[in-house]
Write a protein that holds these residues in place. Structure first.
Motif, short mmCIF file in Angstrom:
data_model
loop_
_atom_site.label_atom_id
_atom_site.label_comp_id
_atom_site.label_asym_id
_atom_site.label_seq_id
_atom_site.Cartn_x
_atom_site.Cartn_y
_atom_site.Cartn_z
N ILE A 172 -23.54 100.88 80.57
CA ILE A 172 -22.78 101.43 81.79
C ILE A 172 -21.90 100.24 82.27
O ILE A 172 -22.43 99.17 82.17
CB ILE A 172 -23.46 101.90 83.09
CG1 ILE A 172 -24.34 102.83 82.43
CG2 ILE A 172 -22.63 102.09 84.16
CD1 ILE A 172 -25.36 103.27 83.47
N CYS A 173 -20.49 100.24 82.15
CA CYS A 173 -19.76 98.91 82.35
C CYS A 173 -18.86 99.15 83.20
O CYS A 173 -17.70 99.98 83.29
CB CYS A 173 -18.94 98.86 80.87
SG CYS A 173 -18.44 97.28 80.62
N ALA A 174 -18.68 98.25 84.19
CA ALA A 174 -17.72 98.37 85.73
C ALA A 174 -18.04 97.05 86.29
O ALA A 174 -19.10 96.56 86.19
CB ALA A 174 -17.60 99.57 86.27
N THR B 10 -22.13 101.93 89.43
CA THR B 10 -23.13 101.56 88.24
C THR B 10 -24.52 101.92 88.54
O THR B 10 -25.16 102.56 87.78
CB THR B 10 -22.93 100.33 87.54
OG1 THR B 10 -22.89 99.49 88.80
CG2 THR B 10 -21.55 100.09 87.13
N THR B 11 -25.07 101.46 89.50
CA THR B 11 -26.58 101.45 89.97
C THR B 11 -26.67 103.05 90.17
O THR B 11 -27.72 103.44 89.54
CB THR B 11 -26.84 100.68 91.18
OG1 THR B 11 -26.39 99.40 90.84
CG2 THR B 11 -28.25 100.69 91.38
N PHE B 12 -26.03 103.75 90.92
CA PHE B 12 -26.19 105.16 91.06
C PHE B 12 -26.46 105.87 89.74
O PHE B 12 -27.23 106.43 89.56
CB PHE B 12 -25.30 105.73 92.04
CG PHE B 12 -25.35 107.08 92.45
CD1 PHE B 12 -26.57 107.57 92.88
CD2 PHE B 12 -24.32 107.96 92.43
CE1 PHE B 12 -26.73 108.92 93.24
CE2 PHE B 12 -24.47 109.29 92.63
CZ PHE B 12 -25.67 109.86 92.94
N GLY C 6 -30.92 91.28 82.50
CA GLY C 6 -30.45 89.90 82.55
C GLY C 6 -31.55 88.88 81.84
O GLY C 6 -31.28 88.18 81.06
N TYR C 7 -32.80 89.26 81.90
CA TYR C 7 -33.88 88.50 81.37
C TYR C 7 -33.88 88.55 79.74
O TYR C 7 -34.02 87.53 79.12
CB TYR C 7 -35.40 88.86 81.85
CG TYR C 7 -35.45 90.34 82.26
CD1 TYR C 7 -35.66 90.88 83.30
CD2 TYR C 7 -35.75 91.34 81.06
CE1 TYR C 7 -35.77 91.97 83.61
CE2 TYR C 7 -35.87 92.59 81.41
CZ TYR C 7 -35.88 93.14 82.79
OH TYR C 7 -36.14 94.27 82.94
N LYS D 250 -27.58 98.79 81.98
CA LYS D 250 -26.56 98.74 83.06
C LYS D 250 -26.39 97.28 83.44
O LYS D 250 -27.28 96.21 83.86
CB LYS D 250 -26.75 99.42 84.20
CG LYS D 250 -26.19 99.17 85.38
CD LYS D 250 -26.69 98.49 86.51
CE LYS D 250 -26.11 97.88 87.88
NZ LYS D 250 -26.68 97.11 88.57
N ASN D 251 -25.12 96.47 83.09
CA ASN D 251 -25.18 95.08 83.54
C ASN D 251 -23.45 94.84 83.65
O ASN D 251 -23.05 95.07 82.26
CB ASN D 251 -25.83 93.92 82.62
CG ASN D 251 -25.96 92.63 83.09
OD1 ASN D 251 -24.73 92.01 83.09
ND2 ASN D 251 -27.10 92.19 83.62
#
Length: 244
Positions: A20-22, A28-30, A93-94, A135-136
């Motif tokens: 998911i890219c934006a 994006t979170t939703f 992220g981790y 998602k990031n």
């Protein structure tokens, strides 16, 4: 352990990655929360923070548990809530930090192809369902490198009006504070609102320029307003496009 290291289970590894890219505050979170409720997908959760050095094992245990419970009951208050659920979807992220050896402040810089390959190989090696959802918003920096690896990746791009995105980011930054909601992408300007707007514009430009390398059948564009008004329709649209 026998099941985890058994080579016969290699066919059950993740076979397709959905990104998911934006820019931030684009929905994006939703969308990520909606897709993670689908049993077809696996995803990084808050549970993995207990497995920083053994991420693969953490994913294996998490995916086993997710098969046994109802996903609708485990979400807590979501990403930015004070009490997020243990198995609520989380940023990846981790995983970036472990495999790319970078932090949030340097993620926008060019990363070597070897490091990207290592990250993708790790994601594809995770045992569970065949579909991994990620998602990031930093992912847009690596579109070109990821596509060159010829991995079976699908891209979901979210589009929101630039002024609405900036306003939303600005309000959230004022509410949470600059330290908790920093601008880590590029240089800052004197006016905070103008700084946010220019950052988001540069993100959108970079996404647009790198998007050209993706085949049309491998990406979908989603309008933010459409997502908010008809979320179930959008999820089904994504499934129809990529999963038939």
């Amino acid at each position: 352990k026998k099941n985890f290291y058994n080579k016969k289970n290699s066919k059950k590894n993740c076979k397709m990655i959905f990104f998911i890219c934006a820019p931030p505050r684009s929905g994006t979170t939703f969308l990520y929360n909606l897709l993670c409720k689908e049993k077809k997908f696996i995803y990084p959760s808050n549970f993995l923070k207990f497995f920083k050095h053994t991420l693969k094992l953490g994913f294996f245990i998490q995916n086993f548990i997710l098969k046994k419970i109802d996903r609708n009951e485990i979400y807590g208050k979501g990403f930015y809530g004070k009490n997020p659920g243990l198995f609520s979807p989380a940023e990846i992220g981790y995983v970036y930090r472990k495999y790319l050896k970078v932090d949030n402040r340097t993620l926008y810089k060019k990363v070597s192809k070897k490091k990207i390959k290592k990250l993708i190989e790790f994601i594809l090696s995770i045992k569970g369902n065949n579909l991994m959802i990620i998602k990031n918003f930093y992912t847009f920096n690596f579109i070109y490198e990821i596509e060159k690896l010829n991995a079976d990746c699908k891209w979901i791009f979210l589009n929101r009006n630039i002024n609405d995105t900036t306003r939303s980011f600005y309000k959230m930054r004022k509410k949470l504070g600059k330290e908790q909601y920093p601008i880590t992408y590029i240089k800052k300007y004197t006016d905070d609102y103008e700084s946010i707007k220019r950052n988001i514009l540069e993100m959108k430009k970079k996404i647009k320029s790198q998007k050209r390398v993706i085949k049309k059948q491998n990406y979908i564009d989603i309008n933010f307003e459409h997502l908010i008004k008809k979320p179930i329709f959008v999820v089904n649209q994504i499934k129809k496009k990529f999963l038939n």
